[in-house]
Design an enzyme around this catalytic site. Structure first.
Site, mmCIF file in Angstrom:
data_model
loop_
_atom_site.group_PDB
_atom_site.id
_atom_site.type_symbol
_atom_site.label_atom_id
_atom_site.label_comp_id
_atom_site.label_asym_id
_atom_site.label_seq_id
_atom_site.Cartn_x
_atom_site.Cartn_y
_atom_site.Cartn_z
ATOM 1 C CG HIS A 176 -34.113 1.364 -34.028
ATOM 2 N ND1 HIS A 176 -34.340 0.000 -34.015
ATOM 3 C CD2 HIS A 176 -33.869 1.678 -35.330
ATOM 4 C CE1 HIS A 176 -34.263 -0.475 -35.249
ATOM 5 N NE2 HIS A 176 -33.982 0.528 -36.057
ATOM 6 C CG ASP A 216 -33.331 0.180 -39.364
ATOM 7 O OD1 ASP A 216 -33.492 -0.829 -38.653
ATOM 8 O OD2 ASP A 216 -34.016 1.210 -39.243
ATOM 9 C CB CYS A 267 -32.945 -3.451 -33.447
ATOM 10 S SG CYS A 267 -33.229 -2.542 -31.904
#
Length: 372
Positions: free
Chosen positions: A291, A311, A128
């Site tokens: 995250h 996201d 991510c």
């Protein structure tokens, strides 16, 4: 003589690292003779053949699924901020779904040329940070302050200049390239503590990266990045209104002259009026425990303010006209109550390679501004 009942079973070696950026996800297949010696009975041979057939079917099914994600990662770049819009199906804007909360809504979005990079099956769950770095870099590349422009090799150093010119104007570097850029920054002395923690190596691995690593990548190519640390909740219920206020100020400080363009307001008896504007601002890299995501804009209503977050792990729904409903990106203030700390990386819109800033000693040390 005894008859040899051996059979040849193919063994398949597949790249499971997820790092198909450098080798286009190549799969290497090697045939290895494996002697399956056993009983000479027909039942034994049938069982052996059955196991072989089942194994081949499993390998074939895996390869078919894997092939869908091979090749250059350009396929993961399917969305742009310019595709975000409201649809008439979106009836919930504020914290409640009443008509009062839907009277009016103003949306400010970052640089409309910003690309949104989705995770693929091979990097979901660990990349991510890289994906959100790609989002930020895509905005830098598309804007007038493109990171690889106006870089003087004699002043900024060949390493920084080479990294800045690594990618073309119309695409952000892929994950493998970002890993190499991070290691180059470490070799030049950026964030020595962080480099030591990750053992000076990320290329070809699935190591997670965060705020400090993104800072190193940007600073090494001459981009003046800033870190803001929201180290604790600022409301009694554990939420982060200070974070929301800071983000709102970031997007609203743009004057009318900095507005890229606007979309016509959507008028509806139930929805009220929604207007969307693209402002001359880069997206914000948002990190929290475990995250990271990207803030691409804000939504302001009469009763609430929401952040619009992309996201990389989200399966974004796109309608038949290639439009993306912004409601998929909405983060309400109450949604922050379960998260203790946030960090943001922002880049000034007029920032870019600034002479010797890419190699100056002061920018090699990571620092942040704490709020409150």
């Amino acid at each position: 003589m005894t008859k040899d009942n051996s059979i040849t079973i193919p063994k398949v070696i597949v790249d499971l690292t997820g790092e198909s950026d450098n080798n286009d996800g190549a799969i290497e297949i090697i045939d290895i003779d494996r002697q399956a010696k056993g009983s000479h009975s027909s039942k034994s041979r049938d069982r052996t053949k059955g196991k072989k057939k089942k194994m081949i079917q499993q390998i074939d099914r895996f390869l078919r699924e894997r092939v869908m994600h091979l090749g250059p990662r350009d396929d993961s770049t399917r969305l742009m901020v310019a595709q975000l819009e409201w649809t008439k199906k979106d009836r919930r804007i504020g914290p409640q779904s009443s008509t009062k909360d839907s009277i009016s809504s103003t949306v400010l979005l970052c640089n409309k040329a910003t690309m949104l990079f989705n995770s693929t099956i091979s990097d979901r769950g660990w990349a991510c940070g890289y994906r959100n770095c790609q989002v930020l870099l895509s905005s830098l590349i598309a804007s007038a302050d493109r990171v690889s422009s106006n870089t003087d090799n004699s002043e900024s150093g060949s390493t920084a200049a080479g990294a800045a010119n690594r990618f073309p104007r119309d695409k952000a570097p892929q994950i493998g390239a970002l890993q190499e850029m991070l290691e180059l920054a470490w070799r030049d002395g950026y964030d020595r503590d962080g480099a030591e923690q990750l053992k000076h190596r990320v290329t070809g691995t699935r190591k997670w990266i965060g705020t400090t690593e993104i800072y190193c990548i940007l600073a090494h190519i001459g981009v003046q990045a800033h870190i803001v640390d929201f180290h604790q909740p600022t409301a009694s219920d554990g939420s982060h209104p200070a974070l929301f206020s800071w983000v709102v100020e970031y997007f609203t400080e743009a004057t009318n002259d900095n507005t890229q363009d606007a979309t016509p307001p959507l008028a509806d008896d139930t929805l009220g009026c929604k207007s969307t504007r693209f402002v001359a601002k880069h997206p914000l890299y948002l990190q929290h425990q475990g995250h990271s995501r990207t803030i691409v804009g804000i939504e302001m209503t009469d009763t609430a303010t929401n952040l619009l977050l992309f996201d990389p792990d989200l399966n974004v729904r796109v309608d038949s006209s290639d439009a993306v409903n912004m409601s998929q990106f909405r983060l309400r203030l109450r949604d922050t109550r379960r998260i203790r700390q946030f960090q943001i990386i922002y880049v000034d819109y007029d920032s870019g390679p600034s002479g010797t800033s890419g190699t100056s000693e002061i920018s090699k040390f990571v620092s942040s501004k704490r709020i409150p």
